[in-house]
Motif scaffolding. Structure first.
Motif, PDB file in Angstrom:
ATOM      1  N   ALA A  64      40.038  35.789  35.136  1.00 53.64           N
ATOM      2  CA  ALA A  64      40.902  35.162  36.137  1.00 53.64           C
ATOM      3  C   ALA A  64      41.687  36.215  36.923  1.00 53.64           C
ATOM      4  O   ALA A  64      41.825  36.115  38.148  1.00 53.64           O
ATOM      5  N   ASN A  68      41.648  37.929  41.272  1.00 54.97           N
ATOM      6  CA  ASN A  68      42.927  37.937  42.001  1.00 54.97           C
ATOM      7  C   ASN A  68      43.750  36.664  41.860  1.00 54.97           C
ATOM      8  O   ASN A  68      44.531  36.316  42.755  1.00 54.97           O
ATOM      9  N   LEU A  69      43.622  35.960  40.737  1.00 55.72           N
ATOM     10  CA  LEU A  69      44.520  34.835  40.483  1.00 55.72           C
ATOM     11  C   LEU A  69      45.856  35.370  39.983  1.00 55.72           C
ATOM     12  O   LEU A  69      45.911  36.400  39.304  1.00 55.72           O
ATOM     13  N   PHE A  73      48.700  31.778  36.354  1.00 52.60           N
ATOM     14  CA  PHE A  73      47.501  30.943  36.239  1.00 52.60           C
ATOM     15  C   PHE A  73      46.507  31.537  35.245  1.00 52.60           C
ATOM     16  O   PHE A  73      45.845  30.813  34.497  1.00 52.60           O
ATOM     17  N   ALA A  74      46.382  32.862  35.257  1.00 55.37           N
ATOM     18  CA  ALA A  74      45.484  33.522  34.301  1.00 55.37           C
ATOM     19  C   ALA A  74      45.948  33.260  32.874  1.00 55.37           C
ATOM     20  O   ALA A  74      45.138  33.017  31.973  1.00 55.37           O
ATOM     21  N   SER A 365      34.385  32.739  44.341  1.00 58.04           N
ATOM     22  CA  SER A 365      34.264  31.293  44.127  1.00 58.04           C
ATOM     23  C   SER A 365      32.819  30.831  44.306  1.00 58.04           C
ATOM     24  O   SER A 365      32.360  29.924  43.601  1.00 58.04           O
ATOM     25  N   ILE A 400      38.966  28.298  36.663  1.00 58.83           N
ATOM     26  CA  ILE A 400      39.240  29.328  37.672  1.00 58.83           C
ATOM     27  C   ILE A 400      38.899  28.815  39.064  1.00 58.83           C
ATOM     28  O   ILE A 400      39.658  29.030  40.019  1.00 58.83           O
ATOM     29  N   ILE A 403      41.601  26.519  40.377  1.00 59.12           N
ATOM     30  CA  ILE A 403      42.818  27.236  40.760  1.00 59.12           C
ATOM     31  C   ILE A 403      42.580  28.080  42.009  1.00 59.12           C
ATOM     32  O   ILE A 403      43.504  28.289  42.810  1.00 59.12           O
ATOM     33  N   GLN A 404      41.349  28.543  42.218  1.00 56.97           N
ATOM     34  CA  GLN A 404      41.039  29.243  43.466  1.00 56.97           C
ATOM     35  C   GLN A 404      41.273  28.330  44.662  1.00 56.97           C
ATOM     36  O   GLN A 404      41.813  28.754  45.685  1.00 56.97           O
ATOM     37  N   GLN A 407      45.048  27.860  44.989  1.00 62.86           N
ATOM     38  CA  GLN A 407      45.659  29.065  45.555  1.00 62.86           C
ATOM     39  C   GLN A 407      45.403  29.152  47.063  1.00 62.86           C
ATOM     40  O   GLN A 407      46.303  29.509  47.837  1.00 62.86           O
TER      41      GLN A 407
END
Length: 424
Positions: A64, A68-69, A73-74, A365, A400, A403-404, A407
């Motif tokens: 994650a 670049n999360l 979040f990671a 992604s 992930i 959340i991408q 984000q």
């Protein structure tokens, strides 16, 4: 190795273990054998598997961060992978998922490292020669496939993507990287190809695809067509074909069984599509919590409740009674995780729609989406026999990807707010 492991774990399997088959691959037995040989016990292997399982949340968190999360979040992704009931339940029995997921996530991590050293213009930085990550990623994909054959096509598809990208970007060096990656991934599998050729006279890796196609997907299609439960449809199908339900399909006969299965599927396209839809729904929403409760002997009363979508098709009164009964028993864990994965599936679809429509899909992604869809679509061959085990290797990738999208949405809102503030 397979024979020794089977004989030690269950002497009843001694006869079948002495007969070569091409269903399973040797990765896990090879790991087990040293513990049997040196310690006359599989206890050490179970400890190793638990340790490997405990590393999966760590790799998920690092993955994650690699795309670049934000750290928060990671951390959440790592925490969920640590407390996921399915992951916990899979770490205790002798089964392939833990080691397969470990090698697969490591391979994906090094693939992401490769993506990170590609400049925005599509050129490799000369000071960061990627041969190390290329070879390591290939070897890890090979090890994952050695444990479980479902990833056999992944290295080839990834190498093909590199070639297409290199061709469009006019980067000749991509041909070398794709070749090195493919060799690293498949060289480790060549001995098993050779073994199967010597034993079955077919240079194939595994016949598990034909096995599930004939003995799982076809009965699923027939069960939906004839309005039967899966077990009854499978029993009647094997009886009509003159086979025992313990049928093992090896590579030397795989083509015949595949042709028979394809014929049944081709003759029943509507019921195949219905089976595929159920498989995809199960892939994204099944929780696996019952596995852990069964191992702890806390699954009593489960058969008293409707299963799957039938649970939500009850009358309002019946639904309230069922929910009340579940809430007062350990089976509430099943309900909670089932709702979580249903919500996660909805969020995954929303994230995909948003990123596609708003053109927010980036190289990371897209890569994760490809991997999730690969495992989701290959699970269709399991028909009504699918469960959360098939999704477990990509659980972290699904989270992930969601959340991408989140984000990207938050970033877009922030940019709009900043622009509005500047205009004012």
């Amino acid at each position: 190795a397979v024979s020794m492991a089977k004989h030690y774990i269950s002497p009843d399997l001694a006869i079948s273990a002495s007969t070569p088959n091409s269903l399973r691959t040797p990765g896990l037995p090879i790991v087990i054998i040293p513990f049997i040989y040196f310690f006359d016990s599989v206890f050490g292997f179970i400890i190793l598997q638990i340790v490997i399982s405990s590393l999966i949340p760590v790799i998920s968190r690092r993955l994650a961060l690699a795309v670049n999360l934000p750290v928060v979040f990671a951390d959440l992704i790592g925490f969920f992978m640590a407390v996921d009931v399915l992951g916990i339940s899979l770490s205790m029995p002798i089964i392939t998922e833990t080691f397969f997921t470990f090698f697969l996530l490591l391979a994906i991590f090094y693939q992401v490292k490769l993506l990170r050293i590609i400049s925005p213009r599509g050129i490799f930085f000369t000071e960061k020669r990627p041969y190390g990550p290329v070879i390591l990623s290939g070897l890890l994909f090979g090890l994952a496939t050695l444990v479980r054959p479902s990833s056999i096509y992944l290295p080839g598809l990834i190498a093909l993507a590199w070639l297409i990208y290199g061709y469009k970007a006019k980067i000749k060096s991509f041909l070398k990287y794709a070749l090195v990656f493919s060799l690293a991934a498949y060289l480790i599998l060549i001995p098993w190809f050779y073994r199967n050729y010597k034993v079955f006279k077919v240079a194939g890796y595994s016949s598990i695809g034909e096995q599930v196609l004939y003995s799982t997907l076809v009965p699923s299609v027939l069960a939906l067509k004839n309005h039967q439960n899966y077990d009854q449809a499978r029993k009647e199908f094997f009886l009509a074909q003159g086979f025992d339900e313990s049928l093992v399909i090896n590579l030397d006969k795989a083509a015949w069984f595949k042709s028979r299965a394809v014929k049944v599927i081709r003759d029943n396209p509507v019921y195949f599509l219905e089976s595929a839809a159920i498989s995809l729904y199960t892939f994204f929403t099944h929780d696996g919590a019952l596995n852990l409760l069964s191992q702890l002997n806390l699954d009593g009363g489960y058969l008293n409740y409707p299963h799957g979508l039938s649970f939500f098709k009850q009358s309002p009164q019946g639904l309230v009674v069922s929910l009340t009964g579940l809430a007062s028993s350990p089976l509430v864990l099943v309900l909670l995780f089932r709702f979580f994965w249903i919500l996660t599936a909805i969020c995954f679809i929303i994230s995909l729609g948003y990123q596609a429509v708003r053109k927010k899909l980036n190289i990371y992604s897209c890569f994760f989406l490809f991997l999730v869809l690969y495992f989701a679509l290959t699970t269709i061959t399991n028909g009504l026999g699918g469960n959360a085990r098939f999704r477990y290797p990509v659980n972290a990738l699904i989270l992930i990807f969601i959340i991408q999208g989140l984000q990207a949405w938050l970033t877009e809102r922030k940019n709009k707010a900043s622009l509005a503030l500047e205009c004012s």
